[in-house]
Design a protein around this motif. Sequence first.
Motif, mmCIF file in Angstrom:
data_model
loop_
_atom_site.group_PDB
_atom_site.id
_atom_site.type_symbol
_atom_site.label_atom_id
_atom_site.label_comp_id
_atom_site.label_asym_id
_atom_site.label_seq_id
_atom_site.Cartn_x
_atom_site.Cartn_y
_atom_site.Cartn_z
ATOM 1 N N LYS A 32 -0.288 -6.227 -6.508
ATOM 2 C CA LYS A 32 0.159 -7.429 -6.240
ATOM 3 C C LYS A 32 1.140 -8.668 -7.064
ATOM 4 O O LYS A 32 1.257 -8.121 -8.471
ATOM 5 N N ARG A 33 1.806 -9.483 -6.892
ATOM 6 C CA ARG A 33 3.114 -9.960 -7.660
ATOM 7 C C ARG A 33 1.920 -10.690 -8.406
ATOM 8 O O ARG A 33 0.851 -11.590 -8.011
ATOM 9 N N SER A 34 1.782 -11.402 -9.926
ATOM 10 C CA SER A 34 1.289 -12.701 -10.458
ATOM 11 C C SER A 34 2.552 -13.093 -11.127
ATOM 12 O O SER A 34 3.564 -12.743 -11.515
ATOM 13 N N PHE A 35 1.910 -14.394 -11.307
ATOM 14 C CA PHE A 35 3.219 -15.489 -11.943
ATOM 15 C C PHE A 35 3.745 -15.130 -13.038
ATOM 16 O O PHE A 35 4.332 -15.595 -13.611
ATOM 17 N N GLU A 75 -8.902 -3.065 -9.407
ATOM 18 C CA GLU A 75 -9.010 -3.104 -7.613
ATOM 19 C C GLU A 75 -8.863 -5.026 -7.312
ATOM 20 O O GLU A 75 -7.324 -5.174 -6.307
ATOM 21 N N ASP A 76 -8.216 -5.920 -8.159
ATOM 22 C CA ASP A 76 -8.267 -7.344 -8.013
ATOM 23 C C ASP A 76 -6.460 -7.096 -7.898
ATOM 24 O O ASP A 76 -5.911 -8.264 -7.911
ATOM 25 N N SER A 77 -6.180 -6.173 -8.932
ATOM 26 C CA SER A 77 -4.530 -5.941 -9.295
ATOM 27 C C SER A 77 -3.706 -5.803 -8.063
ATOM 28 O O SER A 77 -2.381 -5.091 -7.725
ATOM 29 N N LEU A 78 -4.644 -4.892 -6.786
ATOM 30 C CA LEU A 78 -3.708 -4.074 -5.715
ATOM 31 C C LEU A 78 -4.108 -4.657 -4.282
ATOM 32 O O LEU A 78 -5.356 -5.787 -4.350
ATOM 33 N N GLU A 79 -3.535 -4.372 -3.271
ATOM 34 C CA GLU A 79 -3.242 -5.162 -2.192
ATOM 35 C C GLU A 79 -3.368 -4.068 -1.309
ATOM 36 O O GLU A 79 -2.333 -2.769 -1.452
#
Length: 105
Positions: A32-35, A75-79
């Motif tokens: 996932k992209r992060s700011f 898991e929260d950093s993947l899509e």
Amino acid sequence: MISIRSERLNSRPTRREAATHRYSLGQSVRLKRSFNTIQQSHEIYQITARLPPRGDSLQYRIRSEAENHERMATEDSLEPVHASRDDEDAALLKRTFGNGQGTKA
């Protein structure tokens, strides 16, 4: 001063169910992209292993064809990567008919 315990003496501790991994082995995912991070590409990774949780976060080992090493990701950093309809149709044709071997032109 007498302290009163709020727990019952014969009570059992509450049991937490183990968290289940959302992604399966071999599944295609993307970070996932992060700011606060700059992602250099929209690289696609494959799940190579499910790892034990770290705190409340489930972890995975992921690998890209373009890299010589594996990464660890929560898991929260993947899509998930969803295949396009054309890719699904091509995969179905390949599973059904193979690579066209044994057919006459």
